[in-house]
Design an enzyme around this catalytic site. Sequence first.
Site, PDB file in Angstrom:
ATOM      1  N   ASN A  73       9.992   8.188   3.820  1.00 18.64           N
ATOM      2  CA  ASN A  73       8.899   8.794   3.161  1.00 18.64           C
ATOM      3  C   ASN A  73       7.903   9.354   4.573  1.00 18.64           C
ATOM      4  OD1 ASN A  73       5.723   7.971   3.060  1.00 18.64           O
ATOM      5  ND2 ASN A  73       6.949   6.076   3.539  1.00 18.64           N
ATOM      6  N   ALA A  74       7.600  10.779   4.478  1.00 20.85           N
ATOM      7  CA  ALA A  74       6.515  11.300   5.262  1.00 20.85           C
ATOM      8  C   ALA A  74       5.447  11.819   4.465  1.00 20.85           C
ATOM      9  CB  ALA A  74       7.237  12.284   5.955  1.00 20.85           C
ATOM     10  N   ILE A  75       5.050  10.974   3.416  1.00 19.02           N
ATOM     11  CA  ILE A  75       3.849  11.535   2.613  1.00 19.02           C
ATOM     12  C   ILE A  75       2.582  11.949   3.375  1.00 19.02           C
ATOM     13  CG2 ILE A  75       2.234  10.975   0.858  1.00 19.02           C
ATOM     14  CD1 ILE A  75       5.171  11.022   0.144  1.00 19.02           C
TER      15      ILE A  75
ATOM     16  N   CYS B 261       0.729   3.868  10.633  1.00 16.33           N
ATOM     17  CA  CYS B 261       1.587   4.864   9.855  1.00 16.33           C
ATOM     18  C   CYS B 261       2.400   5.529  10.793  1.00 16.33           C
ATOM     19  CB  CYS B 261       0.691   5.759   8.854  1.00 16.33           C
ATOM     20  SG  CYS B 261       1.610   6.589   7.701  1.00 16.33           S
TER      21      CYS B 261
ATOM     22  N   ILE C   2       5.725  -5.793   7.757  1.00 22.09           N
ATOM     23  CA  ILE C   2       5.792  -4.851   8.572  1.00 22.09           C
ATOM     24  C   ILE C   2       5.417  -3.532   7.757  1.00 22.09           C
ATOM     25  CG2 ILE C   2       7.286  -6.024  10.250  1.00 22.09           C
ATOM     26  CD1 ILE C   2       9.591  -4.295   9.125  1.00 22.09           C
TER      27      ILE C   2
ATOM     28  N   LEU D 242      -0.055   9.952   4.119  1.00 24.49           N
ATOM     29  CA  LEU D 242      -1.355   9.395   3.622  1.00 24.49           C
ATOM     30  C   LEU D 242      -2.034  10.546   2.910  1.00 24.49           C
ATOM     31  CD1 LEU D 242      -2.071   7.164   6.655  1.00 24.49           C
ATOM     32  CD2 LEU D 242      -1.125   6.380   4.425  1.00 24.49           C
TER      33      LEU D 242
ATOM     34  N   GLY E 299       8.480  -5.954   3.652  1.00 22.51           N
ATOM     35  CA  GLY E 299       9.523  -5.251   4.153  1.00 22.51           C
ATOM     36  C   GLY E 299      10.830  -5.675   3.425  1.00 22.51           C
ATOM     37  N   GLY E 300      11.100  -4.943   2.238  1.00 24.34           N
ATOM     38  CA  GLY E 300      12.356  -4.914   1.686  1.00 24.34           C
ATOM     39  C   GLY E 300      12.167  -6.183   0.758  1.00 24.34           C
TER      40      GLY E 300
ATOM     41  N   SER F   2       0.922  -1.093   0.059  1.00 24.21           N
ATOM     42  CA  SER F   2      -0.064   0.042   0.168  1.00 24.21           C
ATOM     43  C   SER F   2       0.797   1.182  -0.008  1.00 24.21           C
ATOM     44  CB  SER F   2      -0.945   0.058   1.333  1.00 24.21           C
ATOM     45  OG  SER F   2      -1.752   1.321   1.332  1.00 24.21           O
TER      46      SER F   2
END
Length: 301
Positions: free
Chosen positions: A68-70, A129, A190, A72, A242-243, A20
Amino acid sequence: MNTQVNIAGVTFKNPVMTGSGTFGSGMEYGEFVDLNRLGAVVTKGVANVPWPGNPTPRVAEVYGGMLNAIGLQNPGIDVFMERDIPFLKQYDTKIIVNVCGKTVEDYLEVVEKLGEESAVAMLEINVSCPNVKEGAIAFGQKADALYHITEQIKRKARQPVIMKLSPNVTDIGEMARAAEAAGADALSLINTLTGMKIDIHRRCFALANKTGGMSGPAIKPVAVRMVYQASHAVQIPVIGMGGIATGEDAIEFILAGATAVSVGAMNFVDPYATVKVIEGIEDYMRAYGVENITDLIGIVE
């Protein structure tokens, strides 16, 4: 070879989904990826009203991944149901909608509206988040809060519910058990790890939000460990992420206990990443004579 997996009564043609927030609602990647090949498209988080997200800069590259600090950013449920769901209905792939909110009531409003849409196979509830100050941290990092919101959502949801867990906790098993006890049909984990980057030349934070969610290959060992612990703490299916960059990465998560996997940050590096992971899983199954992918789930004890 049989690559089908079943999660809460929903059958997926293969175990590979999109992470997502890394794939839009599929439209953005449609010219690169045949969406029909994917097990599921997991949409970007959708709220009850449009969210503008956080101030810029919102993305920073770091060693082995990205922050990232979009926040949401999304157009809200009404636009999403009018524009994005009809687009996804054209394809032979399962639709999983990621739901976000700032209060329990926000989540429930979206969940109820999506209950009217039969094309949506499952809901993934984002309670973890790390860069949304209101609501998400409290829900995702406290077992009693996670139990409460899961219970409330299950009362309203018409589709099976996946609770997306935060890694920013002391005991992932405790959180997994809280979600299961409240009625969750599956778990996904995660979500991103909270991180920070400082620009030493400008002597300021790289992100306007100061902190952001770290994703990418560097977090994979943490993710594999947590998927192993969560899958051994509960009886419900786990979706690992996760990765993940290759089919081998995906197999590692499946051996640890994941029934399915999501490809996230690698979509930004290589828009064909999801299909390459699917093909890598098939190559592994051929190489080792594995007839059913389900025979590999959680076999490493």
